[in-house]
Scaffold this active site. Sequence first.
Site, PDB file in Angstrom:
ATOM      1  CB  SER A 228      -0.929  -0.033   1.221  1.00 55.98           C
ATOM      2  OG  SER A 228      -1.846   1.007   1.166  1.00 55.98           O
ATOM      3  CG  ASP A 484      -5.944  -3.027  -3.760  1.00 60.96           C
ATOM      4  OD1 ASP A 484      -6.700  -2.155  -3.298  1.00 60.96           O
ATOM      5  OD2 ASP A 484      -4.742  -3.105  -3.471  1.00 60.96           O
ATOM      6  CG  HIS A 521      -5.439  -2.221   0.286  1.00 60.91           C
ATOM      7  ND1 HIS A 521      -4.647  -1.979  -0.824  1.00 60.91           N
ATOM      8  CD2 HIS A 521      -4.999  -1.366   1.235  1.00 60.91           C
ATOM      9  CE1 HIS A 521      -3.783  -1.026  -0.537  1.00 60.91           C
ATOM     10  NE2 HIS A 521      -3.971  -0.642   0.700  1.00 60.91           N
TER      11      HIS A 521
END
Length: 595
Positions: A228, A484, A521
Amino acid sequence: MYRNFPPPGAACPSTFPKLIVFGVAAVFASGAWGQTAAEGDFAARCAALGGSSGKTPANTRETVELARFIPAGAPAKDLAPSRPLEPGVQIPAHCELIGRLDERTGADGQPYAIRYHLRLPQDWNGGFFFQGGGGTNGDLGDALGNAGGSLPPVGLALGYAVLSQDSGHDNARNDIPERGGRASFGADAEARANYAHASLARTSGAAKKIIARFYGNAARRSYFVGCSKGGQEGMALAQKYPREFDGIIAAAPAFSVPRAALAQAWDVQTFAALVRDPRAASVDQRKLPAAFSNADLATVNKAVLRACDADDGLADGIVGAFEQCTTAKVKAQLDRSTCTGEKSASCLSKPQVAALLRSMEGPRGRNGEALYTSWHWDGGIGSTGWRRWKLGDSEGPIPALNVVTGGSALAMLFSVPPTPVRSDPQSLLDYQMGFDMSRDANIIYATSDAFPRSSWDEINARSPGLATFRARGGKMIVPHGVSDPVFSIRDTLDWYREVNQRHEGRAADFVRVFPVPGMAHCSRGPATDRYNAFAALVEWVERGDAPEAIIAQAGPGTPWPGRTRPLCPYPQVARYSGSGDKERAESFVCSDPKR
Ligand code: CA
């Protein structure tokens, strides 16, 4: 995670001697438990890291707050892990160091410093492991060596010196509710630059110097691991500081994060329209999760699987050949699931289908141009990890992360000038609802006297130019969940194609993307999200053994705990070989997808 230490807000120079005393006390405490002579010597050298800096600081821009010895097998409360330590993970004897760099007062009047956390194992393997951040950072990190995904931390346990850092602002003191809360540091250009990339080189350089001094040798290998925001950091290192690291894991990279923040506002507008009360002035943020019930999302998910699951040779709940899963194919199945009369739990309303299609297409500007990118249809669409970002939890008070994370970031970090918005969910949703894509989207490219670099120029790490990283022998692995909901894998795959084009079709020699079907994610979703990309990276860097596949396992929260699959380097996909156990990776081969 600061519960064992004085709160960071109290970490001003006047508290520094007290912390050193605390460190020395820990040394004696461990000695009382039966310390060996070697441990005693190591513990004394550890304490000296704090003591010498404190008495005669060679550089007033560098301060040590804490230097203490931690014996092998220390209880979790002494380690303050950011995720539970699984049984069997042995944390070795090490020296824990917390310090800060470049203390200053920002243009916005807030106090800033770059704080770092470094753990130096007694039995050092000669390596350096930089653990990336997440979200808007501001968190010191546990420096235990998290390897991403759903794995327990491995770095320190393997003998690496491990670094984490807060990237130049501190959630405990840089949190002003009326100015974006934890994103309030966006009012200061230097804090933005540190968050974007500058703190990476600063803390990495400082840690490497400490390592060389402490052990008498420079680190033999340097690795960076992040997902991320941490993935963006890995990309920024490869592009802007390409000589710093031998190997980088840049998972689900936030390398286009200002554009993704536009997509978050677009999604909020799209889904909030389903729950808008026409008599009310604004949309109640608590209603956003009701735009789709869990039953509605299960209907969506079934439609996707009906359309695309079997394209990889096996209907197993995993859409391996996700690039063949076109909107046309899925829409045909969504149309079959659309209510013909009254809305019921087993069908979708027409506005719901239209909203979903609008969201998946991604944000559009004044002339219909794409402001970010679109999203891939995949078997994780509608999963808990997906809805948590797009809609918020169906039960309980967790608002959509697209609102609370996306709204404050777009307003304070990715706008020039920054827009001070209160950090409560309703204020952030109101801000996003009032954001006009035709009129306002260019704020991510805007500059001013106070912010001579736009937020896009500062933080994007999407360049395909990796020549220096490649030439120094650098290797990069990029895992990314196909479902995601924050950073579209399509952006990552577009980038990879650009890298390939720039580097004579030889991108796979030094960078490989591993799509994870079904994964949301960084982890979660109906997916095989347990895999050791770090081990694969080390093999590649140290033995030249490029990963042809990474074996991954489904965790207990999935429909098929224990199932294994190969993750394949893009553009290959895992296809069932036609025989063998359908739950085992050995029955699958990575092969080029049917076009
Ligand atoms: Ca399948």
